[in-house]
Design a protein around this motif. Structure first.
Motif, PDB file in Angstrom:
ATOM      1  N   ALA A  69       1.694   8.837  -6.731  1.00  0.00           N
ATOM      2  CA  ALA A  69       1.884  10.281  -6.576  1.00  0.00           C
ATOM      3  C   ALA A  69       3.096  10.782  -7.347  1.00  0.00           C
ATOM      4  O   ALA A  69       3.007  11.756  -8.107  1.00  0.00           O
ATOM      5  CB  ALA A  69       2.013  10.623  -5.087  1.00  0.00           C
ATOM      6  N   VAL A  70       4.231  10.125  -7.169  1.00  0.00           N
ATOM      7  CA  VAL A  70       5.459  10.575  -7.819  1.00  0.00           C
ATOM      8  C   VAL A  70       5.335  10.458  -9.341  1.00  0.00           C
ATOM      9  O   VAL A  70       5.715  11.376 -10.087  1.00  0.00           O
ATOM     10  CB  VAL A  70       6.664   9.777  -7.304  1.00  0.00           C
ATOM     11  CG1 VAL A  70       7.913  10.090  -8.128  1.00  0.00           C
ATOM     12  CG2 VAL A  70       6.911  10.082  -5.837  1.00  0.00           C
ATOM     13  N   GLY A  71       4.805   9.347  -9.830  1.00  0.00           N
ATOM     14  CA  GLY A  71       4.679   9.169 -11.264  1.00  0.00           C
ATOM     15  C   GLY A  71       3.799  10.214 -11.915  1.00  0.00           C
ATOM     16  O   GLY A  71       4.152  10.796 -12.949  1.00  0.00           O
ATOM     17  N   ALA A  72       2.642  10.508 -11.307  1.00  0.00           N
ATOM     18  CA  ALA A  72       1.716  11.475 -11.903  1.00  0.00           C
ATOM     19  C   ALA A  72       2.268  12.896 -11.839  1.00  0.00           C
ATOM     20  O   ALA A  72       2.202  13.642 -12.824  1.00  0.00           O
ATOM     21  CB  ALA A  72       0.369  11.393 -11.189  1.00  0.00           C
ATOM     22  N   ALA A 100      -5.750   6.887  -5.998  1.00  0.00           N
ATOM     23  CA  ALA A 100      -5.610   6.410  -7.374  1.00  0.00           C
ATOM     24  C   ALA A 100      -6.465   7.238  -8.327  1.00  0.00           C
ATOM     25  O   ALA A 100      -6.020   7.598  -9.426  1.00  0.00           O
ATOM     26  CB  ALA A 100      -5.994   4.932  -7.457  1.00  0.00           C
ATOM     27  N   MET A 101      -7.683   7.561  -7.920  1.00  0.00           N
ATOM     28  CA  MET A 101      -8.543   8.365  -8.782  1.00  0.00           C
ATOM     29  C   MET A 101      -8.009   9.779  -8.944  1.00  0.00           C
ATOM     30  O   MET A 101      -8.029  10.341 -10.048  1.00  0.00           O
ATOM     31  CB  MET A 101      -9.973   8.386  -8.209  1.00  0.00           C
ATOM     32  CG  MET A 101     -10.699   7.055  -8.363  1.00  0.00           C
ATOM     33  SD  MET A 101     -12.428   7.124  -7.835  1.00  0.00           S
ATOM     34  CE  MET A 101     -12.219   7.093  -6.053  1.00  0.00           C
ATOM     35  N   VAL A 102      -7.503  10.367  -7.863  1.00  0.00           N
ATOM     36  CA  VAL A 102      -6.967  11.729  -7.949  1.00  0.00           C
ATOM     37  C   VAL A 102      -5.727  11.767  -8.836  1.00  0.00           C
ATOM     38  O   VAL A 102      -5.574  12.657  -9.690  1.00  0.00           O
ATOM     39  CB  VAL A 102      -6.655  12.262  -6.533  1.00  0.00           C
ATOM     40  CG1 VAL A 102      -5.886  13.572  -6.618  1.00  0.00           C
ATOM     41  CG2 VAL A 102      -7.931  12.441  -5.737  1.00  0.00           C
ATOM     42  N   THR A 103      -4.824  10.815  -8.660  1.00  0.00           N
ATOM     43  CA  THR A 103      -3.608  10.801  -9.482  1.00  0.00           C
ATOM     44  C   THR A 103      -3.929  10.501 -10.943  1.00  0.00           C
ATOM     45  O   THR A 103      -3.202  10.956 -11.833  1.00  0.00           O
ATOM     46  CB  THR A 103      -2.611   9.767  -8.943  1.00  0.00           C
ATOM     47  OG1 THR A 103      -3.247   8.476  -8.847  1.00  0.00           O
ATOM     48  CG2 THR A 103      -2.089  10.173  -7.577  1.00  0.00           C
ATOM     49  N   ALA A 104      -4.999   9.753 -11.202  1.00  0.00           N
ATOM     50  CA  ALA A 104      -5.403   9.522 -12.589  1.00  0.00           C
ATOM     51  C   ALA A 104      -5.814  10.841 -13.242  1.00  0.00           C
ATOM     52  O   ALA A 104      -5.488  11.100 -14.413  1.00  0.00           O
ATOM     53  CB  ALA A 104      -6.552   8.517 -12.647  1.00  0.00           C
ATOM     54  N   SER A 145       3.722   5.688 -12.893  1.00  0.00           N
ATOM     55  CA  SER A 145       2.372   5.841 -12.356  1.00  0.00           C
ATOM     56  C   SER A 145       1.520   4.603 -12.634  1.00  0.00           C
ATOM     57  O   SER A 145       0.760   4.158 -11.765  1.00  0.00           O
ATOM     58  CB  SER A 145       1.714   7.078 -12.957  1.00  0.00           C
ATOM     59  OG  SER A 145       0.390   7.229 -12.488  1.00  0.00           O
ATOM     60  N   HIS A 146       1.646   4.037 -13.826  1.00  0.00           N
ATOM     61  CA  HIS A 146       0.896   2.820 -14.148  1.00  0.00           C
ATOM     62  C   HIS A 146       1.327   1.658 -13.258  1.00  0.00           C
ATOM     63  O   HIS A 146       0.501   0.810 -12.892  1.00  0.00           O
ATOM     64  CB  HIS A 146       1.082   2.464 -15.623  1.00  0.00           C
ATOM     65  CG  HIS A 146       0.370   3.402 -16.556  1.00  0.00           C
ATOM     66  ND1 HIS A 146      -1.002   3.501 -16.609  1.00  0.00           N
ATOM     67  CD2 HIS A 146       0.842   4.286 -17.463  1.00  0.00           C
ATOM     68  CE1 HIS A 146      -1.347   4.410 -17.513  1.00  0.00           C
ATOM     69  NE2 HIS A 146      -0.246   4.894 -18.038  1.00  0.00           N
ATOM     70  N   ALA A 147       2.607   1.609 -12.925  1.00  0.00           N
ATOM     71  CA  ALA A 147       3.062   0.578 -11.979  1.00  0.00           C
ATOM     72  C   ALA A 147       2.358   0.734 -10.639  1.00  0.00           C
ATOM     73  O   ALA A 147       2.047  -0.257  -9.960  1.00  0.00           O
ATOM     74  CB  ALA A 147       4.578   0.663 -11.800  1.00  0.00           C
ATOM     75  N   GLY A 148       2.077   1.976 -10.255  1.00  0.00           N
ATOM     76  CA  GLY A 148       1.336   2.196  -9.019  1.00  0.00           C
ATOM     77  C   GLY A 148      -0.067   1.629  -9.075  1.00  0.00           C
ATOM     78  O   GLY A 148      -0.559   1.066  -8.083  1.00  0.00           O
ATOM     79  N   VAL A 166       0.844  -1.206   0.000  1.00  0.00           N
ATOM     80  CA  VAL A 166       0.000   0.000   0.000  1.00  0.00           C
ATOM     81  C   VAL A 166       0.876   1.251   0.000  1.00  0.00           C
ATOM     82  O   VAL A 166       0.624   2.212  -0.741  1.00  0.00           O
ATOM     83  CB  VAL A 166      -0.954  -0.014   1.203  1.00  0.00           C
ATOM     84  CG1 VAL A 166      -1.685   1.319   1.326  1.00  0.00           C
ATOM     85  CG2 VAL A 166      -1.958  -1.149   1.065  1.00  0.00           C
ATOM     86  N   GLY A 167       1.919   1.241   0.826  1.00  0.00           N
ATOM     87  CA  GLY A 167       2.825   2.383   0.855  1.00  0.00           C
ATOM     88  C   GLY A 167       3.535   2.594  -0.474  1.00  0.00           C
ATOM     89  O   GLY A 167       3.675   3.730  -0.950  1.00  0.00           O
ATOM     90  N   LEU A 168       3.997   1.496  -1.074  1.00  0.00           N
ATOM     91  CA  LEU A 168       4.626   1.597  -2.392  1.00  0.00           C
ATOM     92  C   LEU A 168       3.643   2.140  -3.424  1.00  0.00           C
ATOM     93  O   LEU A 168       4.011   2.951  -4.286  1.00  0.00           O
ATOM     94  CB  LEU A 168       5.150   0.231  -2.829  1.00  0.00           C
ATOM     95  CG  LEU A 168       6.367  -0.337  -2.093  1.00  0.00           C
ATOM     96  CD1 LEU A 168       6.688  -1.732  -2.605  1.00  0.00           C
ATOM     97  CD2 LEU A 168       7.572   0.570  -2.265  1.00  0.00           C
ATOM     98  N   ALA A 169       2.394   1.680  -3.371  1.00  0.00           N
ATOM     99  CA  ALA A 169       1.394   2.146  -4.321  1.00  0.00           C
ATOM    100  C   ALA A 169       1.138   3.645  -4.148  1.00  0.00           C
ATOM    101  O   ALA A 169       1.050   4.388  -5.138  1.00  0.00           O
ATOM    102  CB  ALA A 169       0.094   1.361  -4.137  1.00  0.00           C
ATOM    103  N   PHE A 170       0.993   4.106  -2.884  1.00  0.00           N
ATOM    104  CA  PHE A 170       0.799   5.532  -2.630  1.00  0.00           C
ATOM    105  C   PHE A 170       1.920   6.352  -3.272  1.00  0.00           C
ATOM    106  O   PHE A 170       1.672   7.302  -4.030  1.00  0.00           O
ATOM    107  CB  PHE A 170       0.782   5.798  -1.119  1.00  0.00           C
ATOM    108  CG  PHE A 170      -0.571   5.715  -0.494  1.00  0.00           C
ATOM    109  CD1 PHE A 170      -1.608   6.538  -0.905  1.00  0.00           C
ATOM    110  CD2 PHE A 170      -0.816   4.815   0.530  1.00  0.00           C
ATOM    111  CE1 PHE A 170      -2.861   6.451  -0.321  1.00  0.00           C
ATOM    112  CE2 PHE A 170      -2.060   4.716   1.114  1.00  0.00           C
ATOM    113  CZ  PHE A 170      -3.087   5.536   0.700  1.00  0.00           C
ATOM    114  N   ALA A 171       3.158   5.994  -2.940  1.00  0.00           N
ATOM    115  CA  ALA A 171       4.302   6.768  -3.417  1.00  0.00           C
ATOM    116  C   ALA A 171       4.438   6.699  -4.942  1.00  0.00           C
ATOM    117  O   ALA A 171       4.730   7.708  -5.595  1.00  0.00           O
ATOM    118  CB  ALA A 171       5.581   6.264  -2.750  1.00  0.00           C
TER     119      ALA A 171
END
Length: 522
Positions: free
Chosen positions: A305-308, A440-444, A327-330, A297-302
């Protein structure tokens, strides 16, 4: 001292299970042998035809195997390798990736001064490593597949050695890849020390039995040892999928590598890394999901955010696609972290398949359009956003295809990208990961700005006229369509077709993804 007397009993080998790998490795070795024995250099089209035929053959054989035994695991090599729905679906994806990469690279090998037989052999060798990673049921076999994939990719990037950026990218990838391999090996040692095995199924059975029959099993010394091993395994695999904070190599390597290789890196190599991660987490240490789920979950958050955020800061299209790949990896990590949802892994597999075609198609467009330098010293920004200004007036079909692929990555409805994002977010909500789903929706939405900026630039009313230099030079003897290399046109058409068909009719791929993960979901 333990006696080692007695005859050696070789493990039984189910050769039918290994046919896709045999096809890939056999074609690579045969092509190298033929090119070394001939007095004249093989024509470039020979290597391309062999690569396409081999990739298609491996995918077809995997599809036949899946139709024969479905998701039922079929073990070989003393249980070290397994053929099931999960590995076979990834094998089909790898075969398709080989076909598309060979098509894209056919018209670009001259520009990058790369030898066609060497490129094809390395491509097939890396694909064999990816297939091994998808079906590995042992940490040692997984490491062998990982290194087979990685070493071939190091050399693939360095093949364009006349370009300083390619040499630099290959060296960065090699050095950081060596560090990640060391972390992965140390993680294998710790997991073996805490469970007594490197076989994924046996590790899973050991942990299940220990938790079931020994409530006091999780003593501190064993708990810490196992958790440290899991963490180090995630570090090694996190590097391969470019998850934050292990992503620093990706933008520079993606930018400096030849565009066909970059597309392969962003799609097939990433899919192989996530396949290995899913198999390790769900087959081997699924009983420890309480411990590793917060890490994912922490990896997905980071990563999201960083990718987008970094993608919208780029003015170079290739670097923008590199950060968007992060970002897609997230989003894939969002699916894998949805342990409590029955659709978590299947949504991640669906996302991998959909994104792979979008990524390869996007980098195919960059390969045929990008003003790649023809001199030894490259342009500092060969894919600057300004180079794409007014592309719709000069190359309307190419601009339309690129726009479809970019909008699909942004998650526009009626495209595969929208369905993929919807599925992983739905899985996160099903696992009560409401905050992660919201992020995820916000970064999309944030990441969509980067794609829309490129689309608006292409369709800007002003822009340079077509002076013949916007499309890289290729041999006049090679077939062309509308001034573009025919093989690249075929690859782009295939990517756009898959993106639109899956977006409108996603049910078939959704069912395949659900069936594929039945063998790894406990």
């Amino acid at each position: 001292m333990t006696s080692l007397e007695g005859p050696f009993v070789a493990p039984a080998v189910d050769w039918w299970v290994l046919v896709p790998q045999i096809i890939l490795v056999g074609a690579a070795l045969g092509l190298l042998l033929a090119s070394s024995l001939t007095t004249r250099a093989l024509p470039g089209w020979v290597s391309t035809v062999i690569s396409i035929s081999t990739g298609a053959a491996a995918a077809i054989v995997a599809a036949i195997q899946w139709s024969l035994w479905g998701s039922t695991p079929r073990l070989t090599l003393a249980g070290a390798f397994v053929s099931d729905g999960f590995s076979l679906l990834l094998t089909v994806l790898v075969g398709a990736g080989v076909v598309m990469t060979a098509l894209i690279a056919h018209s670009a090998l001259d520009r990058y001064a790369m030898s066609p037989p060497e490129f094809a052999a390395l491509l097939l060798a890396s694909a064999a490593g990816a297939v091994v990673m998808a079906g590995a049921n042992d940490l040692i076999v997984l490491f062998l597949g990982l290194e087979s994939l990685s070493i071939a990719l190091y050399v693939l990037i360095a093949l364009a050695g006349r370009r300083a950026s390619a040499r630099e990218s290959a060296m960065k990838y090699f050095v950081l890849g060596a560090f990640s391999s060391a972390f992965f090996l140390y993680g294998i040692a710790l997991v073996y020390g805490s469970t007594g095995s490197t076989n994924l199924s046996r590790i899973g059975d050991f942990l299940f039995d220990s938790v079931r029959y020994d409530a006091d099993y999780l003593r501190l010394q064993y708990d810490y040892l196992l958790l440290a091993g899991i963490a180090l395994l995630l570090v090694g695999l996190g590097f391969k999928v470019a998850a934050v904070p292990f992503h620093f190599w990706a933008p520079d390597v993606y930018e400096g590598a030849p565009s066909p290789v970059t597309g392969y890196l962003a799609s097939i190599a990433k899919a192989a890394g996530f396949a290995a991660m899913a198999r390790v987490l769900y087959v081997a240490v699924g009983e420890q999901s309480v411990a590793w789920t917060p890490i994912l979950v922490g990896l997905a958050f980071a990563t999201l955010a960083v990718g987008a955020v970094m993608a919208i800061c780029q003015t170079d299209v290739k670097r923008m696609l590199a950060f968007s790949s992060i970002s897609h990896a997230g989003f894939v990590l969002v699916g894998l972290s949805a342990v409590e949802s029955g659709d978590g892994v299947s949504s991640a597999v669906f996302y991998l398949v959909a994104y792979s075609f979008m990524a390869m198609g996007s980098f195919a467009v960059l390969s045929v359009f990008g003003t790649e330098p023809r001199s030894l010293e490259p342009d500092p920004s060969p894919h600057s956003l300004s180079h794409y200004s007014g592309l719709a007036r000069r190359r309307p079909v190419l601009a339309l295809a690129f726009a479809v692929l970019l909008l699909a990555q942004a998650g526009v409805p009626l495209t595969a990208g929208f369905v993929a994002k919807f599925e992983v977010i739905r899985a996160a909500i099903g696992a009560r990961g409401y905050i992660l789903a919201a992020v995820a929706m916000v970064t999309a939405v944030v990441g969509a700005f980067a794609y829309l900026r490129v689309v608006l630039t292409m369709y800007a009313p002003e822009g340079p006229v077509d002076d013949g230099d916007s499309i890289p030079a290729a041999r006049a003897s090679r077939p062309r369509w509308g001034g573009l290399p025919l093989t690249s046109v075929l690859a782009i058409t295939l990517a756009v077709a898959v993106t639109l068909v899956v977006g409108v009719l996603p049910q078939t791929l959704l069912e395949w993804s659900s069936d594929a993960v039945l063998s790894i979901i406990p």
